[in-house]
Design an enzyme around this catalytic site. Sequence first.
Site, PDB file in Angstrom:
ATOM      1  N   SER A  19      58.481  31.900  57.746  1.00 50.70           N
ATOM      2  CA  SER A  19      59.517  32.613  57.015  1.00 50.70           C
ATOM      3  C   SER A  19      58.874  33.337  55.847  1.00 50.70           C
ATOM      4  CB  SER A  19      60.582  31.644  56.498  1.00 50.70           C
ATOM      5  OG  SER A  19      60.007  30.695  55.636  1.00 50.70           O
ATOM      6  N   HIS A  44      47.500  50.160  40.700  1.00 48.90           N
ATOM      7  CA  HIS A  44      48.654  49.515  41.312  1.00 48.90           C
ATOM      8  C   HIS A  44      48.844  48.055  40.920  1.00 48.90           C
ATOM      9  CE1 HIS A  44      51.755  48.665  44.197  1.00 48.90           C
ATOM     10  NE2 HIS A  44      51.010  47.785  44.842  1.00 48.90           N
ATOM     11  N   ASP A  67      48.872  54.638  39.317  1.00 51.48           N
ATOM     12  CA  ASP A  67      49.143  53.978  40.599  1.00 51.48           C
ATOM     13  C   ASP A  67      49.132  55.007  41.726  1.00 51.48           C
ATOM     14  OD1 ASP A  67      50.089  52.518  42.773  1.00 51.48           O
ATOM     15  OD2 ASP A  67      51.581  51.432  41.595  1.00 51.48           O
TER      16      ASP A  67
END
Length: 319
Positions: A143, A283, A255
């Site tokens: 998950s 980033h 970024d």
Amino acid sequence: MLLFATNAVATPGTAIVSSWRTNTTHFHPRFSVSSAVEGLGFPAFLPKEVENIKDPSARKLASRIQRLQVTVGSSGDCIMSSCVKPLSSTQSTPTTSPLVLLHGFDSSCLEWRYTLPRLEEAGLEAWAVDVLGWGFSDLDDNSLGCSLQVEKLVLIDASVYVEGTGSMATLPKAVAYAGVSLLKSVMLRLFVNVLAFEKLPLSTSIDWMNIGRLHCMYDWWADATVNFMSSGGYDVACLIPKINQKTLIIWGEDDKIISSKLGVRLHCELPNAIIRQIPNCGHIPHVEKPDSVARLIKEFVQDQEDCSRKEAQLVSSLQ
């Protein structure tokens, strides 16, 4: 509330809750197991490739990673989730809250190798938690995702305008696994470093690449990532105006992966947000400019504490 799969730090309210689709997971830090003994190296559950990492900060943080027992939903089933616990927990008070540090896409808590120690030096209680499906958890049921009940948010170069995984959700399994294999590849990871960081020496880029793909060495990593792709991913843009918590947006001005213009857009759309852009930064500011990020977070948290203290003093004076 839903906390997107982004680079983020949040100050939580009560319990930490992680979920993906219909699964609900409750995180109980008091059940602490599976960690390295101080001075004896890395936890046994980490991939053996951890020994190849040279960065002292990454090695030190890796030695602190623990697996904690997490109860999934109402069934009582458990998985072992991974995190870095505070060196010493501060006593909870009405004016102080712990910080929960979440890593970005396909990464791990080692993203916080430079910023977390600085937050601890500032006297803040910080938990670096691996998003289930990535990081160093032990997963039988794959998950991905995380949601938190929080008091405040810090979003760092956050990818909140991505509309799910798009056409990748319908790829044949064989093609999806081939794509995931490419995502793990050394050359792609080195190329991402070129985009994410400015003028990184080759030796450093190789070491940071090894840190960034360490979690990919687990057998379940490919299955978890393909399941994420097939699920359709996340699309949270419509939820942005509903976030009323006070929010700090941190963005690297340079970024090359997510434009700083999107940070400005996010600032305009969040009802209760401030934005701070870091110059000469790409980033991942909490890796590239940890001093700046730790200072901004500390100021943001202290601002909350000062307000709470003044409110308490006002209430006391009226009694």
